[in-house]
Design a protein around this motif. Structure first.
Motif, PDB file in Angstrom:
ATOM      1  N   LEU A   1      -2.185  13.556 -10.924  1.00 40.68           N
ATOM      2  CA  LEU A   1      -1.806  13.660 -12.325  1.00 40.68           C
ATOM      3  C   LEU A   1      -1.285  12.351 -12.912  1.00 40.68           C
ATOM      4  O   LEU A   1      -1.102  12.256 -14.125  1.00 40.68           O
ATOM      5  N   HIS A   2      -1.049  11.347 -12.089  1.00 36.80           N
ATOM      6  CA  HIS A   2      -0.700  10.035 -12.646  1.00 36.80           C
ATOM      7  C   HIS A   2      -1.999   9.250 -12.815  1.00 36.80           C
ATOM      8  O   HIS A   2      -2.679   8.949 -11.834  1.00 36.80           O
ATOM      9  N   PRO A   3      -2.376   8.909 -14.051  1.00 34.02           N
ATOM     10  CA  PRO A   3      -3.699   8.304 -14.259  1.00 34.02           C
ATOM     11  C   PRO A   3      -3.905   6.983 -13.536  1.00 34.02           C
ATOM     12  O   PRO A   3      -5.022   6.689 -13.109  1.00 34.02           O
ATOM     13  N   LEU A   4      -2.858   6.192 -13.366  1.00 31.14           N
ATOM     14  CA  LEU A   4      -3.028   4.921 -12.664  1.00 31.14           C
ATOM     15  C   LEU A   4      -3.183   5.142 -11.160  1.00 31.14           C
ATOM     16  O   LEU A   4      -4.018   4.501 -10.506  1.00 31.14           O
ATOM     17  N   ALA A   5      -2.390   6.044 -10.606  1.00 35.42           N
ATOM     18  CA  ALA A   5      -2.530   6.357  -9.182  1.00 35.42           C
ATOM     19  C   ALA A   5      -3.892   6.975  -8.910  1.00 35.42           C
ATOM     20  O   ALA A   5      -4.555   6.655  -7.913  1.00 35.42           O
ATOM     21  N   MET A   6      -4.350   7.860  -9.811  1.00 34.36           N
ATOM     22  CA  MET A   6      -5.644   8.509  -9.619  1.00 34.36           C
ATOM     23  C   MET A   6      -6.779   7.505  -9.741  1.00 34.36           C
ATOM     24  O   MET A   6      -7.763   7.578  -9.001  1.00 34.36           O
ATOM     25  N   ALA A   7      -6.651   6.539 -10.647  1.00 33.15           N
ATOM     26  CA  ALA A   7      -7.681   5.509 -10.780  1.00 33.15           C
ATOM     27  C   ALA A   7      -7.798   4.688  -9.499  1.00 33.15           C
ATOM     28  O   ALA A   7      -8.906   4.353  -9.059  1.00 33.15           O
TER      29      ALA A   7
ATOM     30  N   LEU B   1       4.298   2.950  -9.105  1.00 34.20           N
ATOM     31  CA  LEU B   1       3.239   3.872  -8.673  1.00 34.20           C
ATOM     32  C   LEU B   1       3.515   4.388  -7.263  1.00 34.20           C
ATOM     33  O   LEU B   1       3.311   5.575  -6.978  1.00 34.20           O
ATOM     34  N   LEU B   2       3.962   3.513  -6.386  1.00 33.23           N
ATOM     35  CA  LEU B   2       4.318   3.943  -5.039  1.00 33.23           C
ATOM     36  C   LEU B   2       5.414   5.003  -5.084  1.00 33.23           C
ATOM     37  O   LEU B   2       5.410   5.954  -4.293  1.00 33.23           O
ATOM     38  N   GLY B   3       6.346   4.844  -6.030  1.00 28.81           N
ATOM     39  CA  GLY B   3       7.420   5.821  -6.161  1.00 28.81           C
ATOM     40  C   GLY B   3       6.915   7.190  -6.557  1.00 28.81           C
ATOM     41  O   GLY B   3       7.420   8.212  -6.069  1.00 28.81           O
ATOM     42  N   TRP B   4       5.904   7.226  -7.442  1.00 24.78           N
ATOM     43  CA  TRP B   4       5.318   8.514  -7.828  1.00 24.78           C
ATOM     44  C   TRP B   4       4.631   9.178  -6.638  1.00 24.78           C
ATOM     45  O   TRP B   4       4.835  10.361  -6.360  1.00 24.78           O
ATOM     46  N   VAL B   5       3.816   8.415  -5.938  1.00 24.54           N
ATOM     47  CA  VAL B   5       3.084   8.971  -4.793  1.00 24.54           C
ATOM     48  C   VAL B   5       4.068   9.505  -3.762  1.00 24.54           C
ATOM     49  O   VAL B   5       3.889  10.604  -3.216  1.00 24.54           O
TER      50      VAL B   5
ATOM     51  N   ALA C   1       9.575   5.213   2.604  1.00 23.68           N
ATOM     52  CA  ALA C   1       9.209   4.790   1.256  1.00 23.68           C
ATOM     53  C   ALA C   1       9.734   3.395   0.952  1.00 23.68           C
ATOM     54  O   ALA C   1       9.020   2.547   0.385  1.00 23.68           O
ATOM     55  N   ALA C   2      10.978   3.130   1.313  1.00 24.11           N
ATOM     56  CA  ALA C   2      11.558   1.813   1.065  1.00 24.11           C
ATOM     57  C   ALA C   2      10.803   0.736   1.831  1.00 24.11           C
ATOM     58  O   ALA C   2      10.562  -0.363   1.313  1.00 24.11           O
ATOM     59  N   ALA C   3      10.398   1.049   3.061  1.00 21.11           N
ATOM     60  CA  ALA C   3       9.632   0.085   3.848  1.00 21.11           C
ATOM     61  C   ALA C   3       8.280  -0.213   3.202  1.00 21.11           C
ATOM     62  O   ALA C   3       7.765  -1.325   3.304  1.00 21.11           O
ATOM     63  N   LEU C   4       7.706   0.783   2.502  1.00 21.52           N
ATOM     64  CA  LEU C   4       6.417   0.608   1.834  1.00 21.52           C
ATOM     65  C   LEU C   4       6.536  -0.133   0.507  1.00 21.52           C
ATOM     66  O   LEU C   4       5.525  -0.546  -0.059  1.00 21.52           O
ATOM     67  N   GLY C   5       7.764  -0.267  -0.006  1.00 18.96           N
ATOM     68  CA  GLY C   5       7.949  -1.002  -1.241  1.00 18.96           C
ATOM     69  C   GLY C   5       8.478  -0.193  -2.401  1.00 18.96           C
ATOM     70  O   GLY C   5       8.570  -0.713  -3.529  1.00 18.96           O
ATOM     71  N   VAL C   6       8.850   1.071  -2.172  1.00 18.25           N
ATOM     72  CA  VAL C   6       9.443   1.879  -3.237  1.00 18.25           C
ATOM     73  C   VAL C   6      10.872   1.399  -3.464  1.00 18.25           C
ATOM     74  O   VAL C   6      11.638   1.231  -2.507  1.00 18.25           O
ATOM     75  N   ILE C   7      11.230   1.200  -4.706  1.00 16.22           N
ATOM     76  CA  ILE C   7      12.576   0.748  -5.044  1.00 16.22           C
ATOM     77  C   ILE C   7      13.484   1.954  -5.231  1.00 16.22           C
ATOM     78  O   ILE C   7      13.178   2.860  -6.018  1.00 16.22           O
ATOM     79  N   ASP C   8      14.577   1.984  -4.500  1.00 18.53           N
ATOM     80  CA  ASP C   8      15.586   3.041  -4.603  1.00 18.53           C
ATOM     81  C   ASP C   8      14.965   4.442  -4.560  1.00 18.53           C
ATOM     82  O   ASP C   8      15.104   5.224  -5.507  1.00 18.53           O
TER      83      ASP C   8
END
Length: 279
Positions: free
Chosen positions: A66-72, A137-141, A177-184
């Protein structure tokens, strides 16, 4: 006879999820000595080791779309249509090694994924640029995946956890998630719900999301004989979605049918998977 059927079914399921190298990968993950990110008592091991992940994983894919950028990024680079089983197996291996593997192997897996994310860039049909390494985007996923796995375990898990343990599960996933680059990343269930709500203004079910839903729910690359089994898992994955997400994807709720047929089917299927895979 029953034992033979059980073993054959369990092996077939494991091959689908883990691929031809699954036994060797499993042995390396579990048998290699060394410190782990998560000890044996951590909730992430309980959740990720349960058959409810079959339903939670499908539900997570629908929600993430449902996030258009993640889906793209998924539509343009993941190969989910051409190689859906390969994608599933790579995701399964990543979850397994970060949950159960040594700290060294977990870090190596994370670094590999981060390298892939750095290379994935593009532009949507509307001309909006995206980058898979974007922390937002990583945070949404991450939030969509964590919420889906948690709610699937709460509903279908062999031994549902209490509220404190589910909060601890969210905290466990935050480390990855933090290791992958998600902030907080969110660290308890309240923060997770707030994070999902914060993303809602950005979400919509575009053509790519609807195409992904049709593929996942109606066109799985499976033999006809096992499609009813998959259909039961898919119906429960839909039932697990938040009502607002179902509305975006035009997947209506049928309360009587879901309560009397869909949810009991999901419970029966996860028990069968657990039995077949000796879990």
């Amino acid at each position: 006879m029953l034992t033979s059927v059980r073993d054959q079914l369990g092996q077939a399921l494991f091959r689908r999820v883990a691929g031809p190298d699954g036994p060797a990968t499993r042995a390396r993950i579990h048998d290699t000595p060394g410190p782990r990110w998560f000890g044996p008592d951590r909730p992430i091991r309980t959740v990720h080791g349960d058959a409810s992940m079959f339903i939670g994983g499908l539900s997570a894919l629908l929600l993430q779309s449902l996030h258009p950028l993640a889906m793209a990024a998924v539509a343009g680079h993941s190969g989910y249509r051409g190689d859906p089983w390969g994608r599933l197996q790579r995701t399964s291996a990543f979850l397994a090694v970060t949950t159960y593997g040594t700290a060294t192997d977990a870090r190596r897996a994370v670094d590999h994924v981060r390298g892939i994310h750095q290379r994935i860039r593009g532009t949507t049909a509307e001309g909006v640029p995206y980058h898979a390494a974007d922390p937002h985007l990583l945070g949404w996923v991450h939030a969509a995946e964590t919420d889906s796995f948690l709610r699937a375990h709460e509903r279908y898990g062999a031994h549902p956890l209490d509220a404190a343990a589910y909060d601890a599960y969210v905290a466990d996933t935050a480390r990855i998630a933090a290791a992958l680059g998600v902030i907080d990343p969110p660290r308890d269930r309240r923060e997770l719900a707030e994070r999902l709500s914060a993303y809602r203004p950005e979400l919509r079910a575009g053509p790519e999301a609807r195409a992904a839903a049709r593929f996942l729910l109606l066109q799985p690359p499976l033999p006809l004989a096992v499609r009813p089994f998959y259909g039961g898992l898919a119906a429960n994955a839909v039932a697990l979605l938040p009502p607002w997400a179902r509305g975006m994807l035009w997947l209506p709720r049928l309360p009587v049918v879901e309560d009397l047929a869909v949810r009991p089917t999901g419970q029966a299927l996860t028990r069968t998977i657990r039995w077949a895979m000796h879990r």
